[in-house]
Design a protein around this motif. Structure first.
Motif, PDB file in Angstrom:
ATOM      1  N   VAL A   1      38.733  38.338  37.944  1.00  0.00           N
ATOM      2  CA  VAL A   1      39.643  37.339  37.392  1.00  0.00           C
ATOM      3  C   VAL A   1      40.655  37.041  38.488  1.00  0.00           C
ATOM      4  CG1 VAL A   1      41.395  36.840  35.650  1.00  0.00           C
ATOM      5  CG2 VAL A   1      39.340  38.145  35.035  1.00  0.00           C
ATOM      6  N   LEU A   2      40.755  35.786  38.845  1.00  0.00           N
ATOM      7  CA  LEU A   2      41.662  35.340  39.888  1.00  0.00           C
ATOM      8  C   LEU A   2      42.764  34.506  39.256  1.00  0.00           C
ATOM      9  CD1 LEU A   2      42.389  34.838  42.907  1.00  0.00           C
ATOM     10  CD2 LEU A   2      40.838  32.880  42.792  1.00  0.00           C
ATOM     11  N   GLU A   3      43.994  34.902  39.493  1.00  0.00           N
ATOM     12  CA  GLU A   3      45.127  34.063  39.101  1.00  0.00           C
ATOM     13  C   GLU A   3      45.520  33.294  40.344  1.00  0.00           C
ATOM     14  OE1 GLU A   3      49.709  34.217  37.471  1.00  0.00           O
ATOM     15  OE2 GLU A   3      48.528  36.057  37.488  1.00  0.00           O
TER      16      GLU A   3
ATOM     17  N   ALA B   1      46.543  36.410  42.576  1.00  0.00           N
ATOM     18  CA  ALA B   1      46.377  37.827  42.229  1.00  0.00           C
ATOM     19  C   ALA B   1      44.937  38.046  41.804  1.00  0.00           C
ATOM     20  CB  ALA B   1      47.324  38.209  41.098  1.00  0.00           C
ATOM     21  N   TRP B   2      44.456  39.277  41.939  1.00  0.00           N
ATOM     22  CA  TRP B   2      43.092  39.651  41.564  1.00  0.00           C
ATOM     23  C   TRP B   2      43.148  40.732  40.491  1.00  0.00           C
ATOM     24  CZ3 TRP B   2      38.651  37.647  43.777  1.00  0.00           C
ATOM     25  CH2 TRP B   2      38.790  36.934  44.969  1.00  0.00           C
TER      26      TRP B   2
ATOM     27  N   ARG C   1      32.047  47.342  40.312  1.00  0.00           N
ATOM     28  CA  ARG C   1      32.832  46.868  41.448  1.00  0.00           C
ATOM     29  C   ARG C   1      32.714  45.359  41.627  1.00  0.00           C
ATOM     30  NH1 ARG C   1      31.471  51.625  45.538  1.00  0.00           N
ATOM     31  NH2 ARG C   1      29.486  51.411  44.517  1.00  0.00           N
ATOM     32  N   VAL C   2      33.753  44.779  42.196  1.00  0.00           N
ATOM     33  CA  VAL C   2      33.747  43.388  42.634  1.00  0.00           C
ATOM     34  C   VAL C   2      33.740  43.421  44.159  1.00  0.00           C
ATOM     35  CG1 VAL C   2      35.128  41.288  42.795  1.00  0.00           C
ATOM     36  CG2 VAL C   2      34.952  42.481  40.612  1.00  0.00           C
TER      37      VAL C   2
ATOM     38  N   HIS D   1      41.319  32.153  36.484  1.00  0.00           N
ATOM     39  CA  HIS D   1      39.961  31.694  36.747  1.00  0.00           C
ATOM     40  C   HIS D   1      39.027  32.897  36.709  1.00  0.00           C
ATOM     41  CE1 HIS D   1      41.483  27.812  38.225  1.00  0.00           C
ATOM     42  NE2 HIS D   1      42.439  28.533  38.777  1.00  0.00           N
ATOM     43  N   GLN D   2      37.986  32.820  35.911  1.00  0.00           N
ATOM     44  CA  GLN D   2      36.954  33.862  35.886  1.00  0.00           C
ATOM     45  C   GLN D   2      35.919  33.498  36.933  1.00  0.00           C
ATOM     46  OE1 GLN D   2      36.371  36.773  33.498  1.00  0.00           O
ATOM     47  NE2 GLN D   2      35.348  37.138  35.445  1.00  0.00           N
TER      48      GLN D   2
END
Length: 143
Positions: free
Chosen positions: A74-76, A99-100, A107-108, A82-83
């Motif tokens: 998930v990225l802000e 932010a992540w 894991r990502v 945003h997914q």
């Protein structure tokens, strides 16, 4: 120029990589192309975010582009969530707060490039830090 990495390379960054700073948990980054490899302007790195990991809101004085290799982070980005998923990419313009988060069980992984290269020190701007300083100085909250 062609270079061979001087460390044992792994997609999972096992046993290596640098942490992503004191406002992060479960995050590791390993440079593939940087000053040490002879690059003047470009930086290319492999990054990993563990399950439950995070990288708090921050901004940079340079552009950054990321391409997700695995997982669903998930990225802000500039206040919007945003997914992302494998095969997606994002561009972070200069100064845009991002932010992540990894809410998943795996894991990502992503690869990132930036230009110009980050300064050797203090390449992150942490809004939380600036808000705390503004409060101490009695300054405006919209830093």
């Amino acid at each position: 120029m062609v270079h061979r990495a001087s460390w044992s390379w792994s997609w999972d960054l096992e046993g290596g990589g640098e942490t992503c700073g004191h406002r992060a948990e479960g995050c590791a980054r390993r440079s593939l192309v940087d000053r040490a490899a002879g690059a003047v302007h470009t930086d290319l790195a492999l990054c990993r975010l563990a399950a439950g990991g995070r990288l708090d809101a921050h901004a940079h004085s340079y552009e950054r582009c990321v391409y997700v290799l695995g997982g669903r982070p998930v990225l802000e980005l500039d206040g919007k969530m945003h997914q992302l998923e494998t095969g997606r990419f994002a561009l972070f313009p200069v100064g845009v707060v991002h932010a992540w988060r990894n809410a998943g069980s795996g894991r990502v992984r992503w690869i990132e490039t930036q230009a110009p290269q980050a300064p050797r020190r203090r390449s992150y701007r942490w809004p939380a830090h600036w808000r705390r300083l503004a409060g101490q100085l009695g300054a405006a909250e919209d830093l």
